[in-house]
Enzyme design. Sequence first.
Site, mmCIF file in Angstrom:
data_model
loop_
_atom_site.group_PDB
_atom_site.id
_atom_site.type_symbol
_atom_site.label_atom_id
_atom_site.label_comp_id
_atom_site.label_asym_id
_atom_site.label_seq_id
_atom_site.Cartn_x
_atom_site.Cartn_y
_atom_site.Cartn_z
ATOM 1 N N ASN A 270 0.876 -1.181 0.000
ATOM 2 C CA ASN A 270 0.000 0.000 0.000
ATOM 3 C C ASN A 270 0.910 1.227 0.000
ATOM 4 O OD1 ASN A 270 -2.052 1.726 2.482
ATOM 5 N ND2 ASN A 270 -1.961 1.988 0.261
ATOM 6 N N GLY A 271 0.739 2.069 -1.006
ATOM 7 C CA GLY A 271 1.567 3.267 -1.115
ATOM 8 C C GLY A 271 2.068 3.421 -2.536
#
Length: 505
Positions: free
Chosen positions: A138-139
């Site tokens: 995530n990111g």
Amino acid sequence: MTFKTVSGEGLGNEPSSIEIDGLTFTRYGDDRLREECGVFGIFNHPDAAAIAALGLHALQHRGQEACGIVSYDGRQFHSERRMGLVGENFSRADVLARLKGRMAIGHNRYSTTGEAMIRNVQPLFADIDTGGFAVAHNGNLTNALTLRRELISSGAICQSTSDTEVILHLLSRSKKRRVVERLVDAIRQVEGSYALVCLTNDVMIAARDPIGIRPLVIGRLGVSYVVASETCALDMVGAEFLREVENGEVVVITDQGLESHRPFPKRPARPCIFEYIYFARPDSIVGGRTVYDIRKQMGIQLACEAPANADVIVPIPDSGVPAAIGFSQESGIPFELGIIRNHYVGRTFIEPEQRIRQLGVKLKHSANSSVIRGNSIVLVDDSVVRGTTSKKIVQLMYEAGAREVHMRISSPPITHPDFYGIDTPRKQDLLAANLDLEGMRQFMGADSLAFLSVNGIYRAVGVEARDPRAPQFTDHCFTGEYPTELTDQSGESLPKQLSLLAEVG
Ligand code: SF4
């Protein structure tokens, strides 16, 4: 079958409508920033894959485009990656039965630009000389494009257009002996934001970037360990919350327990403040407080900073509700559900004729006229991106007989695009980057408009004031102060996130 794209106010950079054989399919979207992903992992549980599916379901708000689970059964890795929602793909017993093993990791994804591709669906997996390695991220890595070019020019073969794949290549090229040392070697070379859950033959690894932009928490479920983007996923599977993975920490989960590593020089945490405003689920706990309480505080701060003389407070559902309750409590003006949301608006809708299309906004929101008619109302929403939905909803209130409409936004104006895993439009599409407050008020057609100040939002999350020398949160969509290098952006005008970059596709 003939395809023709019809440009419009769509999600991200995608066209809002496509025309097939003369019929218009409109992707009904609202004017929001979109979080790109949710991650989940479970170690040492007999139903690891089923628990992972439940955890991903709880994190569905972090990504609705595609989902995937990888498990390991002591001999073999098993992978199932699908387009669509978790419930559509992982509620079938035959699919979960294929995901054998006592450890599993999963990922929800929301695509930003270009067509969705199964090869970009995570977790990504590779066989390397230490064994199998699966990663869910995530990111967004802000130097992935540069690294990818270097890797390809030195012979790497990329399977996807995802920035995350760069981590797999760097890991496989590391000369370190142990897999955790290899991962540290890899993440030392990347910039940007990452909350990672990884699975190898014998351990699960959780890691957060040096300033902890994206959230990641650890829980305990009997003898099993659970890692997830948010605590709401721990609640969903009945796991007890242990702690957050700290910024710059790499946690290795083995049969012996948790091992904490700190490969980076200590830096103050700067989590993304928008997680509090919109991304995280209201029942999640972030930094020791529920997101719901913090959003109510934003409404209270907003009523203090920008009161309004009105008859009723009306939230723009759902994310505007907690702030509207806070505004009502602080101002003493009654709170009412003046807008009813239709939760069953699908992604596409056949709208053969223009006059039907005009009704588009009513697909999702309808005015509760008994609350609106003849009243002066305060409309409370959590954020404004392009301003398109705000404009339509102000119009909807007047059509329902409102005497006055005062817009109150429980976050500061968004003036800069994101490069850390959030789907943001280009700067020229951001209303507040192009109009001043009066210009935005006129655009929406409201009687008054006010945004919560940057210090107001800091107070709401429990910080007396923003420290301009060392801001306590990542807040650059309001301030323009990016917390990391933006190598891939250097010299570029348009925001560039590697995931799904057309030029790479
Ligand atoms: S721009 Fe910064 S504060 Fe805004 S959503 Fe992205 S990471 Fe969060």
